[in-house]
Design an enzyme around this catalytic site. Structure first.
Site, short mmCIF file in Angstrom:
data_model
loop_
_atom_site.label_atom_id
_atom_site.label_comp_id
_atom_site.label_asym_id
_atom_site.label_seq_id
_atom_site.Cartn_x
_atom_site.Cartn_y
_atom_site.Cartn_z
N GLU A 1 0.89 -1.18 0.08
CA GLU A 1 -0.03 0.12 0.07
C GLU A 1 0.80 1.37 0.01
O GLU A 1 2.03 1.18 0.47
CB GLU A 1 -0.77 0.10 1.26
CG GLU A 1 -2.49 -0.08 1.10
CD GLU A 1 -3.18 0.93 0.21
OE1 GLU A 1 -2.54 1.54 -0.74
OE2 GLU A 1 -4.32 1.17 0.59
N ASP B 1 -3.65 5.32 6.69
CA ASP B 1 -4.08 6.30 7.21
C ASP B 1 -5.08 6.04 8.48
O ASP B 1 -4.77 5.80 9.26
CB ASP B 1 -4.88 7.32 6.09
CG ASP B 1 -5.11 8.70 6.52
OD1 ASP B 1 -4.48 9.41 7.33
OD2 ASP B 1 -6.14 9.15 6.03
N PHE C 1 -1.37 15.99 4.53
CA PHE C 1 -1.75 15.36 3.20
C PHE C 1 -0.56 15.51 2.32
O PHE C 1 0.07 16.55 2.02
CB PHE C 1 -3.11 16.04 2.66
CG PHE C 1 -3.81 15.23 1.72
CD1 PHE C 1 -4.52 14.39 2.04
CD2 PHE C 1 -3.14 15.36 0.08
CE1 PHE C 1 -5.03 13.47 1.36
CE2 PHE C 1 -3.85 14.45 -0.40
CZ PHE C 1 -4.74 13.34 -0.11
N ASP D 1 -1.60 10.55 -4.51
CA ASP D 1 -2.18 11.80 -5.35
C ASP D 1 -3.21 12.60 -4.55
O ASP D 1 -3.42 12.37 -3.44
CB ASP D 1 -3.15 11.07 -6.38
CG ASP D 1 -4.57 10.64 -5.92
OD1 ASP D 1 -4.18 9.74 -4.90
OD2 ASP D 1 -5.68 10.74 -6.17
N ARG E 1 0.96 12.28 -8.62
CA ARG E 1 1.66 11.00 -8.56
C ARG E 1 3.03 10.59 -9.17
O ARG E 1 3.69 9.72 -8.79
CB ARG E 1 0.70 9.82 -9.25
CG ARG E 1 -0.80 9.63 -8.69
CD ARG E 1 -1.14 8.38 -9.11
NE ARG E 1 -2.75 8.39 -8.81
CZ ARG E 1 -3.34 7.83 -7.94
NH1 ARG E 1 -2.60 7.18 -6.93
NH2 ARG E 1 -4.67 7.94 -7.82
P1 IMP Z 1 -7.32 4.64 5.09
O1 IMP Z 1 -8.39 3.77 4.52
O2 IMP Z 1 -7.76 6.00 5.71
O3 IMP Z 1 -6.21 4.11 5.76
O4 IMP Z 1 -6.71 5.37 3.65
C1 IMP Z 1 -5.82 4.68 2.79
C2 IMP Z 1 -5.80 5.54 1.44
O5 IMP Z 1 -6.13 6.75 1.57
C3 IMP Z 1 -4.45 5.42 0.78
O6 IMP Z 1 -4.41 4.14 0.06
C4 IMP Z 1 -4.40 6.67 0.11
O7 IMP Z 1 -4.97 6.50 -1.32
C5 IMP Z 1 -5.35 7.69 0.59
N1 IMP Z 1 -4.57 8.57 1.68
C6 IMP Z 1 -4.58 8.72 2.88
N2 IMP Z 1 -3.82 9.73 3.45
C7 IMP Z 1 -3.36 10.32 2.31
C8 IMP Z 1 -2.55 11.33 2.00
O8 IMP Z 1 -1.80 11.93 2.84
N3 IMP Z 1 -2.08 11.57 0.61
C9 IMP Z 1 -2.61 10.89 -0.38
N4 IMP Z 1 -3.45 9.97 -0.18
C10 IMP Z 1 -3.87 9.61 0.98
MG MG Z 2 -5.67 8.16 -3.35
#
Ligand code: IMP
Ligand code: MG
Length: 187
Positions: free
Chosen positions: A101, A105, A154, A161, A167
């Protein structure tokens, strides 16, 4: 020519630092799975750059596959449901699966994905993430291999992205808040 760093507040991790860390992780994986075969799964599209560098350096029999799941859509706000937009090409029964991954987050994406993949009877599943933002976690989930911890900002670049842009930046960068000022991340 457009300055592709115009929307960038700062570079957090250079491509060189990422390469060095990727080499270390690949060595760790090679040691951990000595004598075994692994199926390395890239989560499209954010993980592709990290995945490509990583698999080249894993000194094992490696199969590769790809999955696409949606969580964020065109926003910086996390949604708790994931949708499988592209599934694996092959069954994973009896295989050692390593999910690659871009970032962990809130943890919702990987938590749902792990739940789904365990129903397919793999031998093992581990999570390898380039970045980890532990301060944002909403569910209990830890990466087995993590490149770097990042602060609650972020980030874009090196596969990551914002609205499908940035990207291709070769570094992990913090995006200027002004770029997403009408779409503030909900913490
Ligand atoms: P989660 O489900 O909140 O853990 O989110 C995971 C997905 O959110 C990642 O695979 C990213 O695509 C996107 N994401 C989370 N934080 C960021 C960030 O700071 N920049 C870009 N994409 C993010
Ligand atoms: Mg994304």
């Amino acid at each position: 020519m457009k300055d592709r760093y115009a929307d960038i507040k700062k570079v957090l991790l250079t491509g060189e630092e990422i390469s060095k860390r990727t080499t270390e992780i690949a060595a760790e994986i090679t040691r951990d799975y000595a004598g075994e075969e692994v199926l390395v799964v890239a989560i499209l599209r954010g993980a592709v750059m990290f995945f490509a560098e990583l698999v080249k350096q894993i000194d094992l029999d490696v199969r590769m596959d790809f999955m696409a799941v949606s969580s964020y859509g065109a926003s910086t706000v996390s949604s708790k449901e994931i949708k499988i937009n592209k599934d694996l090409a092959q069954p994973i029964e009896g295989l050692n699966v390593i999910i690659v991954e871009d970032i962990i987050d809130t943890g919702h994406t990987l938590k749902s994905l792990l739940r789904l993949l365990w129903t397919r009877n793999p031998k093992s599943i581990k999570v390898c993430a380039l970045l980890d933002k532990p301060s944002r976690r909403e569910v209990e989930l830890e990466g087995d291999y993590v490149g770097f911890e990042v602060p609650n900002e972020f980030v874009v670049g090196y596969g990551l992205d914002y609205n499908e842009k940035y990207r291709n930046l070769p570094d992990v960068c913090v995006l200027k808040e002004s770029v997403y000022k009408n779409d503030i991340p909900v913490v």
